[in-house]
Design an enzyme around this catalytic site. Structure first.
Site, short mmCIF file in Angstrom:
data_model
loop_
_atom_site.label_atom_id
_atom_site.label_comp_id
_atom_site.label_asym_id
_atom_site.label_seq_id
_atom_site.Cartn_x
_atom_site.Cartn_y
_atom_site.Cartn_z
CD GLU A 238 -3.09 -1.01 2.13
OE1 GLU A 238 -2.88 -0.37 3.18
OE2 GLU A 238 -4.19 -1.54 1.87
CD GLU A 431 -3.73 -6.04 2.51
OE1 GLU A 431 -4.61 -5.38 3.10
OE2 GLU A 431 -2.52 -5.79 2.58
C1 BG6 Z 1 -4.38 -2.86 4.71
C2 BG6 Z 1 -3.04 -3.30 5.21
O1 BG6 Z 1 -4.43 -1.49 4.90
O2 BG6 Z 1 -5.53 -3.27 5.33
C3 BG6 Z 1 -3.08 -4.38 6.26
O3 BG6 Z 1 -2.18 -3.64 4.17
C4 BG6 Z 1 -4.28 -4.17 7.15
O4 BG6 Z 1 -1.87 -4.36 6.93
C5 BG6 Z 1 -5.54 -4.29 6.30
O5 BG6 Z 1 -4.32 -5.00 8.23
C6 BG6 Z 1 -6.83 -4.20 7.08
O6 BG6 Z 1 -6.84 -3.06 7.87
P1 BG6 Z 1 -7.09 -3.13 9.43
O7 BG6 Z 1 -6.85 -1.77 9.90
O8 BG6 Z 1 -8.49 -3.57 9.58
O9 BG6 Z 1 -6.13 -4.11 9.96
#
Ligand code: BG6
Length: 534
Positions: A238, A431
């Site tokens: 990211e 993701e």
């Molecule tokens: C992304 C990141 O922003 O989202 C992860 O690459 C992160 O590291 C994921 O965990 C989900 O966000 P969060 O804040 O719910 O953990």
């Protein structure tokens, strides 16, 4: 053609079974060998077979070697923050609680751990000691790929050493072997938010050009060591997060009175140069490496059809596309250069940077997708959603998670299409997932139908993008395939996993792993290559 020509002379149209037809395959080439009474039903069968084949093709839109799997990051799951000679990193000093956001944003300076705060990353889910068990569970689900990150400060504890730390290298050697023994391809994020604290304190993180050398030395160590074990690499997780959380994403604290935008774009330029150098080096060390960039994606919708809203949403997306424009097209886009110039921001181009960026673009584009975004040019419209680094308005057509992240499966198809239209390079969803509160029963079993529904709808949208729109997609790794620490809030309660981990926000729990209902669901999805979504 030959078969059809001969069969056209047949009389009856009663179809053969597929088995009968299979048996006929060879004899059909020789007209005399096909018995008359059998011939009567062949035309219809050939038609039926081609229909079945067509249907099969249509219902199997994903490539046969589609990379299904899950994703984690070292700082959110490994723990063992002082083991094997590992050095302290920016992600280790990010506490749980109200101070987490200000620290992540580079507004509150906390360079050391104290007794007043709880630091969830120090132990996380202790994957450092339990990775064998975890990888075995991933294998049981049928993972083809496991996305993980290397903790920079395990390899270079201070970041500026000339030689890597053997214990750190050995840890990932063993971990990759474990994956490969299970037939799982590792997909490695070189830098998932972490920066050795020594580099934060001595040179101010990515604001300094010196970081480029340290990063490239780190890349050289891991590329050389793992060149026969890892094929897929991501240079920065990211990369656009630096705009919102500069300390968490790039080890940058914004000093009082500083022009924050200047600091950020200086650091961004350094990261972009480092990414191109890593791509160059990686391809030299192993020409088969596939090196990608990684964007926190999600298209921005205009609040209304008012041209001001449309213009604003286009520009908001460009803040994010900017990174991939450089990493994939190889140059700073004119809209960005003009804007930066207008805002008085100087990009610190050094001699040779432009040529470097142009010559060493990424092989594929990966991204995270959780939600679409919404924006309005009207200052009166300001009902923002909670808990999201990417501030966005509430979209009245969408439901939201318990953390206010809006749920928009079609938005994933929109994002896939927008990225593919723009770059025409293979994409990788690295993701996607739902952070939710799970309530385990007395055996720690969780019936997470809400998670299954979320993933199912997103996977459907993804399949549509491939099947109906022709997007070239390498794979899908759902986020937090095992419960881990939330990056934004530091909570354990915000769970994404197919595997429940017994641990709470304050760090209590046995760390025992238990398969959730979604575990069995995802196993079937993978087994059927996305055909059986339950
Ligand atoms: C992304 C990141 O922003 O989202 C992860 O690459 C992160 O590291 C994921 O965990 C989900 O966000 P969060 O804040 O719910 O953990």
């Amino acid at each position: 053609m030959l078969i059809v020509f001969h069969l056209l002379q047949l009389k009856s149209h009663v179809p053969l079974t597929l088995e009968e037809l299979e048996g006929l395959k060879i004899s059909c080439y020789d007209r005399d060998k096909v018995k008359t009474n059998t011939k009567c039903r062949v035309i219809a069968s050939v038609n039926a077979l081609s229909l079945v084949k067509k249907e099969e093709e249509n219902s199997m839109p994903l490539r046969k070697d589609f990379l299904w799997g899950g994703a984690t990051a070292a700082n959110q799951c490994e723990g063992g923050f002082q083991e094997g000679g590992r050095g302290l990193a920016n992600v280790d000093v990010m506490p749980y609680g109200k101070d987490r956001f200000p620290v992540g944003m580079g507004k509150l300076k906390m360079y050391e751990c104290d007794d007043k705060h709880f630091y969830p990353g120090h132990e996380a889910i202790d994957m450092y000691h339990r990775y064998k068990e975890d990888i075995a569970l991933f294998a049981e689900m049928g993972f083809k790929v496991y996305r993980l990150s290397i903790a920079w400060s395990r390899i270079f504890p201070n970041g500026d050493e000339m030689r890597p730390n053997e214990a750190g290298l050995k840890f990932y050697d063993d971990l990759f072997d474990e994956c490969l023994n299970h037939g799982i391809e590792p997909l490695v994020t070189i830098c998932h938010f972490d920066v050795p604290m020594h580099l934060v304190e001595t040179i101010g993180g990515w604001r300094s050009r010196e970081m480029v050398n340290h990063y490239v030395r780190y890349c050289e160590a891991i590329f050389t060591r793992y060149k026969d074990k890892v094929k897929y690499w991501l240079t920065f997780n990211e990369i656009n997060i630096i705009l919102h959380l500069p300390f968490m994403g790039a080890g940058i604290f914004i000093e009082e009175g500083e022009n924050a935008e200047q600091v950020k774009y200086t650091a961004i330029h350094h990261e972009l140069v480092a990414s191109a150098l890593a791509t160059k080096l990686g391809h030299k060390i192993n020409p088969n490496f596939q090196i990608g960039c990684m964007l926190a994606a999600g298209n921005t919708y205009p609040h209304t059809c008012h041209p001001n809203d449309v213009w604003l949403s286009m520009n908001y997306d460009r803040y994010n596309y900017f990174f991939v424009d450089v990493q994939s097209r190889g140059e700073y886009p004119s809209y960005a250069l003009k804007r930066l110039e207008r805002e008085g921001i100087v990009v610190p181009f050094a001699e040779g940077d432009k040529e470097l960026l142009k010559a060493h673009t990424v092989d594929f584009i990966s991204f995270s997708y959780y939600s679409s975004r919404l924006i309005s040019a009207d200052p009166e419209v300001n009902n923002k959603t909670d808990g999201n680094a990417f501030a966005t308005l509430k979209n009245p057509y969408l439901e939201a998670s318990e953390w206010g992240w809006q749920i928009d499966p079609l938005g994933l198809r929109i994002t896939l299409n927008a990225l593919y239209d723009r770059y025409q390079k293979p994409l990788f969803i690295v993701e996607n997932g739902l952070g939710a509160v799970d309530t385990p029963d007395e055996n720690d079993y969780v019936e997470d139908d809400y998670r299954i529904t979320y993933l199912k709808e997103h996977i459907k949208a993804m399949i549509n993008a491939v099947e109906l729109d022709g997007v070239d997609l390498l794979g899908y790794t759902s986020w937090g395939c095992i419960d881990l620490i939330s990056a934004s809030t530091g909570e354990m309660k915000k769970r994404y996993g197919f595997i429940y981990v017994d641990k709470d926000n304050e760090g209590n729990g046995t760390l025992k792993r238990t398969r959730k209902k979604s575990f069995y669901w995802y196993k079937k999805v993978i087994e059927s290559n996305g055909k059986d979504l339950g």
